[in-house]
Design an enzyme around this catalytic site. Structure first.
Site, mmCIF file in Angstrom:
data_model
loop_
_atom_site.group_PDB
_atom_site.id
_atom_site.type_symbol
_atom_site.label_atom_id
_atom_site.label_comp_id
_atom_site.label_asym_id
_atom_site.label_seq_id
_atom_site.Cartn_x
_atom_site.Cartn_y
_atom_site.Cartn_z
ATOM 1 N N SER A 14 0.858 -1.179 0.000
ATOM 2 C CA SER A 14 0.000 0.000 0.000
ATOM 3 C C SER A 14 0.898 1.234 0.000
ATOM 4 O O SER A 14 1.841 1.319 0.783
ATOM 5 C CB SER A 14 -0.879 -0.008 1.255
ATOM 6 O OG SER A 14 -1.687 1.139 1.296
ATOM 7 N N GLY A 15 0.640 2.159 -0.902
ATOM 8 C CA GLY A 15 1.441 3.373 -0.988
ATOM 9 C C GLY A 15 2.648 3.271 -1.901
ATOM 10 O O GLY A 15 3.395 4.240 -2.053
ATOM 11 N N GLY A 17 2.604 2.941 -5.159
ATOM 12 C CA GLY A 17 2.363 3.683 -6.394
ATOM 13 C C GLY A 17 1.614 2.911 -7.463
ATOM 14 O O GLY A 17 1.580 3.322 -8.624
ATOM 15 N N SER A 86 -2.317 -7.670 -3.701
ATOM 16 C CA SER A 86 -2.148 -9.100 -3.993
ATOM 17 C C SER A 86 -0.873 -9.653 -3.357
ATOM 18 O O SER A 86 0.074 -9.971 -4.060
ATOM 19 C CB SER A 86 -2.210 -9.391 -5.491
ATOM 20 O OG SER A 86 -1.722 -8.355 -6.288
#
Length: 175
Positions: A14-15, A17, A86
């Site tokens: 998460s984060g 990009g 994922s």
């Protein structure tokens, strides 16, 4: 002659990009008049996989459902851009086999960088114990072993990363 579709699967923390890159690639492909769909993990969870949690079983089911939709679109000549954490390698390999025309993009950013980019405050909440099963904090992320593309978003610019993905599509004859 019909166009060959492909699924480009952006995976990473998460984060890292993923959404930024998938939307940037989509914008370029649409400018060329190509059929493109973006399946963003956050939006998919609000609609297609609503009700699934973040246990390993639920995450694997989430990926299977995204893979099912991606395969249908790919089969009909669409360039499908999936941006989803994922975290489990086996689940990604399963959808790769199912879809066939598949390019894996590892959006690689160190955990510290992702935490600094945390606009939603999710890492802060996970570190405070308010969110459980958060990838990178108390749940694992299994990096791809042989992705077709690696984008190191802490070192490379967004335009450079977008170009890497476009070049991969071109070299494989999808664009």
């Amino acid at each position: 002659m019909s166009r060959r579709g492909v699924t480009v699967w952006f995976t990473g923390l998460s984060g890292a990009g993923k959404t930024t890159l998938s939307c940037g690639v989509a914008q370029q492909l649409r400018a060329w008049g190509l059929p493109v769909e973006v399946l963003d993990g956050d939006l998919v969870r609000q609609h297609l996989t609503k009700g699934l949690g973040f246990s390993k079983v639920d995450r694997e089911e989430n990926i299977r459902r995204i893979g099912f939709v991606a395969e249908m679109l790919t089969r009909h000549g669409v360039i499908v851009l999936v941006s989803a954490i994922s975290p489990y390698r086996a689940a990604r390999q399963e959808v790769r086999r199912y879809i066939g025309s598949f390019i894996e993009v590892f959006v690689d950013a160190p955990l510290e960088v992702c935490e600094r980019r945390d606009v939603k405050g999710l890492y802060r909440k996970a570190r405070a114990g308010l969110i459980q099963h958060f990838t990178g904090i108390d749940d694992p992320y299994e990096p791809p072993e042989q992705p077709e593309v690696v984008c190191k978003t802490a070192e490379q610019s967004i335009p450079e990363c977008i170009d890497l993905v476009i070049q991969s599509l071109k070299s494989r004859g999808y664009v």
